[in-house]
Design an enzyme around this catalytic site. Structure first.
Site, mmCIF file in Angstrom:
data_model
loop_
_atom_site.group_PDB
_atom_site.id
_atom_site.type_symbol
_atom_site.label_atom_id
_atom_site.label_comp_id
_atom_site.label_asym_id
_atom_site.label_seq_id
_atom_site.Cartn_x
_atom_site.Cartn_y
_atom_site.Cartn_z
ATOM 1 N N HIS B 58 0.770 -1.198 -0.042
ATOM 2 C CA HIS B 58 0.172 0.065 -0.078
ATOM 3 C C HIS B 58 0.823 1.510 0.058
ATOM 4 O O HIS B 58 0.590 2.253 0.727
ATOM 5 C CB HIS B 58 -0.828 -0.126 1.200
ATOM 6 N N TYR B 327 4.265 -5.101 9.343
ATOM 7 C CA TYR B 327 3.990 -3.664 9.541
ATOM 8 C C TYR B 327 4.994 -2.766 10.316
ATOM 9 O O TYR B 327 5.502 -1.671 9.918
ATOM 10 C CB TYR B 327 2.789 -3.128 10.042
#
Lengths: 171, 351
Positions: B58, B327
């Protein structure tokens, strides 16, 4: 407790399956160690240490004293760096349930990067120091049998060679 | 040396070595074949190339600020502060799936909506959702394997049918999930997309009662189907349309909490829950400002799905742990790298 933390820390960053459980344990344990380290430090300042065993040479005594200071420094620094790193990384510092700590540093990418690296490097150094400390203590206890352990634990440990409370200087 | 000393010496070596080996084992240094966060990072770089300063996935996005008005209906399900009636400040980020920060917008690329809810007195909640009805991969291993299997073959520049077939033979749940995904029409833009948590979570209310839930953000903006493919030159057309529509009026979504019945899968995001499950409208998200990645604090926030307030807990879904730790790893990497300008610039966001 410290050794457990180092193991949790190194395992969690490599774990895809148990990261959340481990990191949820890692944060409150780190803060607990910080509090206990402060208590220890205060206690240590008001305590006179038992004398070194006679088998230790002058340089060994100096190394032992320096390593004690280094261990205290790491016990305080690692939790503080961890807390600061989460603050700089804009992470909430969750302890348990709704209890969380305030950030101690402003959110800042560069600060986060530096502290995150420092956290790992200090942790590896801490582990190596503990390993060296353990080796030295085991050597004194199992090989030299000079009762060094009596300086560290509140219960008596059998010594086969020298009187543990001997204050004589090495020859 | 006395006999005892030799035995003692051996004991010292054995104990110290054992502690060191245990440490190396815990660190994963003795199991190089194991799938780790580090190997995920490597595969992202292998598939998308290196883009210093950007998210591994993303990578292309646009940040926003706004607020969430809780209507208090979520409070019966979760004791989290954000479900108490009232207004909560939010920041977040719209994004396109994939590791290429300058990729051209395409209607079929996965769209993401990440939100950080920041109650003034209470704990933060972060969630990252996408516009798919189910997640195509059940486990971290399946996700890792598809990154190579479904990517274009570097030799031909096209996906390799044999590899794709082998992947779906190994992960039949992914084939089923993709069928469902392809059966649903894609909307024309970010502003009229629905976004779903997909992973299940556990809500705990003030009485300690728990419910298994998934949540969605349903747009107030009416659905319109995606139009024909845009010319390649129009690389930011989805983001430009989003910016234009926020300029026109604030955008709104309803936070819908779907409650599972016993037997609904809570550890497998590839399987939808039956459509008749009870839903609770917990409030309205309003977005009135958009901002480029270059200037927004949302850029330096990791939308870790396990940053949860008291009252929301993870499920056993294996994706959650993997997302959280990867992440963090991606965040640590990019925060230490030189930042390049984002595809959607501050000037674009001001248009």
């Amino acid at each position: 407790m410290v050794l457990t933390m180092l193991f949790i820390g190194i395992a969690m960053v490599a774990s895809l399956g148990n990261y959340h459980k481990l990191v949820s344990l890692h944060r409150p344990l780190g803060i607990a160690i910080l509090i206990l380290a402060v208590v220890r430090l205060i206690n240590r300042m008001f305590t006179t240490l038992p004398p070194f065993p006679a088998t230790m040479s002058q340089w060994e005594r100096r190394v032992a004293t320096a390593s004690e200071r280094w261990l205290y420094a790491l016990m305080l620094a690692l939790p503080l760096v961890g807390w600061g790193m989460l603050s700089a990384g804009n992470y909430p510092i969750v302890m348990f349930g709704p209890v969380h700590l305030p950030p101690i540093l402003p959110a800042n990418p560069l600060l986060y990067t530096v502290l995150r690296k420092a956290h790992t490097v200090l942790a590896i150094l801490f582990f190596l120091t503990i390993l060296a400390h353990l080796t030295a203590v085991l050597f004194h206890t199992l090989v030299m049998r000079d009762g060094l352990l009596n300086r560290m634990v509140p219960w008596p440990v059998r010594s086969t060679k020298t009187n543990p409370n001997s204050n004589s200087q090495p020859k | 040396m006395r006999k005892g000393s030799i035995a003692g010496f051996a004991a010292v070596v054995a104990i110290v070595a054992a502690v060191a080996v245990l440490f190396a084992y815990a660190a994963g240094w003795l199991s190089p074949g194991k799938l780790t966060p580090g190997r995920f990072v490597d595969r992202f770089k292998q598939v998308s190339g290196r883009h210093p300063g950007f998210r591994l996935n993303h990578a292309k996005g646009l940040c926003f600020a706004g607020w969430f008005d809780s209507d208090g209906q979520g409070a019966a399900l979760s004791r989290a502060t954000i479900f108490q009636p009232g207004r909560v400040r939010v920041i977040g980020r719209f994004s396109l799936g994939g590791g290429m920060p300058y990729q051209a917008d395409k209607a079929n690329t996965v769209r993401g909506l990440a939100i950080s809810f920041m109650p003034a007195h209470g704990e933060e909640w972060r969630t990252a959702m996408i516009n798919l009805p189910v997640f195509p991969f059940a486990t971290p291993q399946a996700f890792y394997d598809q990154m190579l299997a479904l990517a274009p073959d570097p030799a031909t520049g096209k996906p390799n049918p044999a590899r794709i077939q082998a992947f779906f033979a190994k992960y039949p749940e992914s084939a089923n999930a993709l069928k469902l995904i392809q059966s649903q029409p894609v909307s024309s833009g970010f502003e009229n997309s629905a976004f779903n948590s997909l992973d299940a979570f556990r809500f705990i209310n003030a009485n300690g009662e728990t419910a298994w839930v998934r949540w969605s953000m349903l747009p107030v903006q009416p659905f319109a189907p995606a139009g024909p493919a845009h010319p390649q030159a129009d690389t930011n057309y989805l983001f430009d349309a989003l910016i234009a529509s926020v300029r026109e009026h604030p955008l709104q979504w309803h936070l819908l909490i779907t409650i599972a019945q016993p037997g609904d899968p809570t550890d497998d995001a590839t399987i939808p829950w039956p459509s008749d499950r009870k839903q609770v409208d917990a409030g309205t998200l309003t977005i009135n400002q958009v901002e480029s990645d270059d200037t927004s604090p949302a850029r330096d926030t990791t939308f870790d799905p396990l940053v949860l307030p008291d009252g929301i807990a993870p499920s056993a879904d294996p994706l959650l742990n993997a997302r959280s730790v990867v992440y963090v790893r991606s965040f640590t990497l990019r925060e230490g790298e030189h930042k390049s300008p984002a595809a959607v610039s501050p000037a674009d966001a001001e248009k």
